[in-house]
Design an enzyme around this catalytic site. Structure first.
Site, PDB file in Angstrom:
ATOM      1  N   CYS A 173       0.850  -1.193   0.000  1.00  0.00           N
ATOM      2  CA  CYS A 173       0.000   0.000   0.000  1.00  0.00           C
ATOM      3  C   CYS A 173       0.886   1.244   0.000  1.00  0.00           C
ATOM      4  O   CYS A 173       2.043   1.198   0.386  1.00  0.00           O
ATOM      5  CB  CYS A 173      -0.894   0.019   1.230  1.00  0.00           C
ATOM      6  N   ARG A 232       4.057   0.770  -6.596  1.00  0.00           N
ATOM      7  CA  ARG A 232       4.038  -0.143  -5.457  1.00  0.00           C
ATOM      8  C   ARG A 232       2.966  -1.228  -5.609  1.00  0.00           C
ATOM      9  O   ARG A 232       2.975  -2.223  -4.897  1.00  0.00           O
ATOM     10  CB  ARG A 232       3.794   0.652  -4.157  1.00  0.00           C
ATOM     11  N   ASN A 289      -1.113   1.740   6.238  1.00  0.00           N
ATOM     12  CA  ASN A 289      -0.424   0.589   5.667  1.00  0.00           C
ATOM     13  C   ASN A 289      -0.094  -0.383   6.787  1.00  0.00           C
ATOM     14  O   ASN A 289       0.208   0.037   7.906  1.00  0.00           O
ATOM     15  CB  ASN A 289       0.893   0.997   4.996  1.00  0.00           C
ATOM     16  N   GLY A 290      -0.121  -1.677   6.472  1.00  0.00           N
ATOM     17  CA  GLY A 290       0.232  -2.676   7.469  1.00  0.00           C
ATOM     18  C   GLY A 290      -0.954  -3.512   7.871  1.00  0.00           C
ATOM     19  O   GLY A 290      -1.980  -3.559   7.179  1.00  0.00           O
ATOM     20  N   LYS A 302       5.744  -3.648  -5.526  1.00  0.00           N
ATOM     21  CA  LYS A 302       7.186  -3.403  -5.564  1.00  0.00           C
ATOM     22  C   LYS A 302       7.846  -3.753  -4.241  1.00  0.00           C
ATOM     23  O   LYS A 302       8.895  -4.376  -4.212  1.00  0.00           O
ATOM     24  CB  LYS A 302       7.450  -1.941  -5.919  1.00  0.00           C
ATOM     25  N   GLU A 312       6.412 -13.103 -14.029  1.00  0.00           N
ATOM     26  CA  GLU A 312       5.917 -11.889 -13.390  1.00  0.00           C
ATOM     27  C   GLU A 312       5.171 -10.988 -14.370  1.00  0.00           C
ATOM     28  O   GLU A 312       4.105 -10.461 -14.037  1.00  0.00           O
ATOM     29  CB  GLU A 312       7.086 -11.085 -12.790  1.00  0.00           C
ATOM     30  N   TRP A 323      -3.611  -2.032  -1.242  1.00  0.00           N
ATOM     31  CA  TRP A 323      -3.375  -3.404  -1.685  1.00  0.00           C
ATOM     32  C   TRP A 323      -4.162  -4.295  -0.730  1.00  0.00           C
ATOM     33  O   TRP A 323      -3.868  -4.346   0.460  1.00  0.00           O
ATOM     34  CB  TRP A 323      -1.887  -3.728  -1.627  1.00  0.00           C
ATOM     35  N   GLU A 341      16.118 -16.447 -12.055  1.00  0.00           N
ATOM     36  CA  GLU A 341      15.690 -15.062 -12.176  1.00  0.00           C
ATOM     37  C   GLU A 341      15.026 -14.808 -13.526  1.00  0.00           C
ATOM     38  O   GLU A 341      14.033 -14.086 -13.614  1.00  0.00           O
ATOM     39  CB  GLU A 341      16.890 -14.129 -11.983  1.00  0.00           C
ATOM     40  N   LYS A 401      11.225 -13.343 -13.881  1.00  0.00           N
ATOM     41  CA  LYS A 401      10.857 -12.161 -14.650  1.00  0.00           C
ATOM     42  C   LYS A 401       9.787 -12.498 -15.680  1.00  0.00           C
ATOM     43  O   LYS A 401       8.836 -11.757 -15.888  1.00  0.00           O
ATOM     44  CB  LYS A 401      12.083 -11.577 -15.366  1.00  0.00           C
ATOM     45  N   HIS A 412      15.510 -34.993 -14.015  1.00  0.00           N
ATOM     46  CA  HIS A 412      15.011 -35.619 -12.794  1.00  0.00           C
ATOM     47  C   HIS A 412      13.566 -35.208 -12.513  1.00  0.00           C
ATOM     48  O   HIS A 412      13.207 -34.926 -11.365  1.00  0.00           O
ATOM     49  CB  HIS A 412      15.909 -35.263 -11.606  1.00  0.00           C
TER      50      HIS A 412
END
Length: 603
Positions: free
Chosen positions: A2, A27, A100-101, A598, A486, A74, A479, A483, A502
Site C-alpha cells: 500500500c 508499489r 499501511n500494514g 514493488k 511476473e 493493496w 531469475e 521475470k 530428474h
C-alpha cells in the site's frame, strides 16, 4: 505494498496528493482515495480502481485545501471495493485515516467498538482507527491525546496518517511499516517512499518505529508515544527526480533495463582496483571480517536469486555459506559468534527479510544489510550496511537492482575471502576485476545488439517456458523464469541444468522453448541436458559468448566474452529483454503486473 502520501502547507493539497499517488502507483494497488481539508470541512473521495479513474472523475470538485492525505490500497482485509478503499472515516466523518500494514488485534477492537454502538462500513482492519480516535474525542481528549491513545491500543504493523475536520494538521505514526517525512520551506510531506514527493523536495527524515509526527504549515514535531520530543536527522536524497520518470520510454521496466550500464558503474565506482589488484568497500577495513566462520544469506524473490549467486562465489572460495528464503528462516544460527547474516533487499523494508534480520540479531549473530535505500529500516537496524547504489527503481519487476545486487555481493565475497581463515582467494583477481570494470560497456553492447525482440515474436504462443543453467548460471536461470512469469503471466520455470532430467523433462513437449545459459566454464551439463530436451521436441535458445558452443541450438542470443563468473550478468540482460518484449506483445501491464507490489511490507 500500500502507499501513503500526505501534505500540509501546500498551496494546492489536492493536486499534491494526487501527484503523490501517481508517483506511488509502482508499489501496486487495487483502489485509491484522498481526503482534503479546506479549513472547515474534510472532503473524502475514494473508489476501487486506478488513480486515473480518480483524477478523471469525482475528484474534480475537491477543495483547494492546504492539507490532505491519500492512499493506494493493496487488499489484505476485504476485497477491492469502494467501501474498503482508504481513507476510512469515523461515524461523524470528522476523522479520516489512511493506513499501511496489519492491525493484528483489530477483531477485538472492532467487537469492543460495535458493542459501544459504532457501525462499520468496511471489511478492513483500518476502520477501527478513526472510530477509536472519535471515541476518545467524545470523551473530552484533545486531538493529539486522542490520536496517541488510539495508537497505543493498536497491535501489529502500521504506518498511519490522520486528519481531523477543521484542523490543518496531519498526524502520523509508524510501527513496522515504512514512513518518511519530506521538508520544503513551510510545507511538509509524509509518504511510504521517497519517490512520492521527490519532485517537491529532496530533504527527508526517515522515521523509526514508535515515532509520532504532528505536522502543520510551518511546524513539525516528532515525539514518542508518551509525548517526549525526539530528534531525527535530516538527510538529502541524492536521487534526481527525473530518474523516477519514464522520459521517452513506454515503460519503466525498459528504461531500467537500459539504464544498467549507468547503475552498475555507480555500484562499482571507487570499489575496485584491477592493477593492485584489490576490492575496497567503504566502511569495511582490513580485518573486519576475521571473526567470521560462516555466512548466511537471507532474502526474498529476486534478492534471493542474487544471494544464490553470491553464495556460489563464496562456496567456490571454500567459505562455509548458506542461503535461506527469508520467509522460511527460523532464526537458528548454530554458531552465533562466528556467523555473519547478510540480509539482501532492494527496498530495505521487505517484511520477511526484516523479520529474518531481527531473528538473527536476537540469536546473537552479526548482521549486514545489502540494500539500495539509504535510511531504510534495514539499513538502520543491521549492524552494518552495504549499499548497491543502483538509484531508484520504479518498475515492479526488479531489473537493474538485480545486477547491482549481484555485483555488490561479488565484491563482498572478495572482501570476505581476504579475512576469513581458510578461504581461498582468487589467483586471477586482477583479470576478474578488469573484466568487472568493463562490464557496464559490455551491457551497453548487449542493449545495442540484442535480438530478443525478434525472438519474442517467434516464441510468444507457447504453453510453457524453461530456463536452465549450471553453477553461477543457475540463479540467473531462476531469475529469468521469475521475470518471465511476473510480467507475461505465462508459465515459466528455472532449473539447474542437471535437474531437468530428474522430473521436469516430463513437461517438455514439441515446441517448448528452453533457454540454456552457457558461461564457457561449466557448459557440459547444460549442453547435455539441452540436447536431451531438444530430442523430445524442445526448441533451444542458447545464451552464450561462443556460437560454436551452441551450434546445435535453434536460436542464439549472443553475449560479449567475459570472465565466466560474470557472464551470467550479461545473459540476464538478454532474458530481461525476452520477458519485456513478450509481455509487450501480449499487451500486459508491464510496470504494474497483477497481484504484485514493488515492496512487500507485510508478512
Amino acid at each position: 505494498m500500500c502507499g501513503i502520501i500526505a501534505c500540509v502547507g501546500s498551496d494546492d493539497a489536492a493536486d499534491t496528493v494526487l501527484t503523490g499517488l501517481e508517483n506511488l502507483e509502482y508499489r501496486g494497488y487495487d483502489s485509491a482515495g484522498v481526503a482534503i481539508q479546506n479549513g472547515t470541512d474534510l472532503v473524502v473521495r475514494k473508489r476501487a480502481g486506478k488513480i486515473s479513474e480518480l483524477t478523471g472523475g469525482f475528484v474534480r470538485d475537491l477543495p483547494e485545501g492546504v492539507s490532505g492525505i491519500g492512499h493506494t490500497r493493496w487488499s489484505t482485509h476485504g476485497p477491492p471495493t469502494d467501501e474498503n478503499a482508504h481513507p476510512h472515516t469515523s461515524a461523524s466523518g470528522a476523522v479520516a485515516v489512511v493506513h499501511n500494514g496489519i492491525i493484528s488485534n483489530y477483531e477485538a477492537l472492532r467487537s469492543e467498538l460495535e458493542t459501544a454502538g459504532y457501525a462499520f462500513e468496511s471489511d478492513t482492519d483500518t476502520e477501527v482507527i478513526p472510530h477509536l480516535v472519535e471515541q476518545y474525542l467524545t470523551q473530552g481528549l484533545d486531538s493529539d491525546e486522542a490520536f496517541r491513545r488510539a495508537i497505543d491500543r493498536l497491535e501489529g504493523s502500521y504506518a498511519i496518517a490522520m486528519m481531523i475536520e477543521g484542523e490543518n494538521v496531519v498526524r502520523a505514526a509508524r510501527q513496522g511499516s515504512p514512513l518518511v517525512v519530506g521538508l520544503h520551506d513551510d510545507a511538509y510531506y509524509l509518504a511510504s517512499d521517497v519517490p512520492a514527493f521527490l519532485e517537491f523536495t529532496d530533504e527527508v527524515i526517515y522515521l523509526e518505529d514508535g515515532d509520532i509526527v504532528t505536522a502543520e504549515s510551518g511546524s513539525i514535531s516528532i515525539t514518542n508515544l508518551a509525548g517526549d520530543p525526539i530528534s531525527r536527522e535530516v538527510d538529502v536524497v541524492d536521487w534526481d527526480p527525473e530518474e523516477t520518470g519514464k522520459g521517452e520510454y513506454d515503460h519503466y521496466m525498459l528504461k531500467e533495463i537500459e539504464s544498467q550500464p549507468e547503475s552498475l558503474s555507480n555500484t562499482i565506482r571507487g570499489r575496485i582496483d584491477p592493477d593492485e589488484p584489490a576490492v575496497r568497500l567503504e566502511g569495511f577495513p582490513a580485518g573486519c571480517f576475521e571473526d567470521v566462520s560462516e555466512v548466511h544469506f537471507v532474502a526474498c524473490g529476486t534478492s534471493y536469486h542474487a544471494s544464490l549467486y553470491g553464495a556460489r562465489l563464496l562456496d567456490e572460495a571454500n567459505v562455509r555459506v548458506r542461503t535461506s528464503r527469508a520467509s522460511e528462516f527460523t532464526g537458528r544460527v548454530p554458531d552465533p559468534e562466528g556467523t555473519l547474516v547478510v540480509a539482501v533487499t532492494q527496498s530495505g523494508e521487505t517484511a520477511d527479510t526484516l523479520g529474518a534480520l531481527r531473528a538473527a540479531w536476537s540469536a546473537g549473530a552479526d548482521t549486514l544489510a545489502v540494500t539500495n535505500v539509504v535510511g531504510s529500516t534495514m539499513a538502520r537496524e543491521a549492524d552494518d550496511v552495504l549499499y548497491i547504489r543502483a538509484g531508484p527503481e520504479i518498475g515492479v519487476a526488479a531489473t537493474k537492482t538485480f545486477s547491482s545486487q549481484v555485483v555488490t555481493l561479488a565484491l563482498l565475497a572478495e572482501r570476505l575471502t581476504e579475512d576469513i581463515d581458510g578461504a581461498i582467494r582468487r589467483d586471477d583477481l586482477g583479470s576478474y576485476l578488469r573484466h568487472l570494470s568493463v562490464l557496464p560497456d559490455q551491457i551497453e553492447e548487449v542493449i545495442r545488439t540484442s535480438r530478443a525482440e525478434a525472438l519474442s515474436t517467434k516464441y510468444e504462443d507457447r504453453n510453457a517456458y524453461f530456463f536452465i543453467g549450471h553453477a553461477l548460471q543457475h540463479p540467473v536461470a531462476l531469475e529469468g523464469a521469475l521475470k518471465f512469469k511476473e510480467i507475461t503471466y505465462e508459465h515459466a520455470e528455472g532449473f539447474a541444468s542437471g535437474e531437468l532430467k530428474h522430473g521436469p523433462l516430463a513437461l517438455v513437449t514439441p515446441g517448448t522453448p528452453v533457454f540454456a545459459l552457457f558461461d564457457g566454464k561449466h557448459d557440459e551439463k547444460t549442453h547435455t541436458n539441452a540436447k536431451e530436451a531438444q530430442a523430445r521436441g524442445a526448441e533451444i535458445i542458447a545464451i552464450t559468448a561462443s556460437e560454436r558452443t551452441a551450434e546445435f541450438a535453434d536460436d542464439v542470443l549472443v553475449i560479449p566474452d567475459t570472465h565466466p563468473d560474470l557472464s551470467g550478468l550479461l545473459a540476464n540482460i538478454q532474458l530481461q529483454f525476452v520477458s519485456y518484449y513478450t509481455a509487450r506483445r501480449l499487451g500486459r501491464p508491464i510496470d504494474k503486473p497483477r497481484n504484485l507490489a514493488k515492496s512487500v511490507t507485510v508478512e
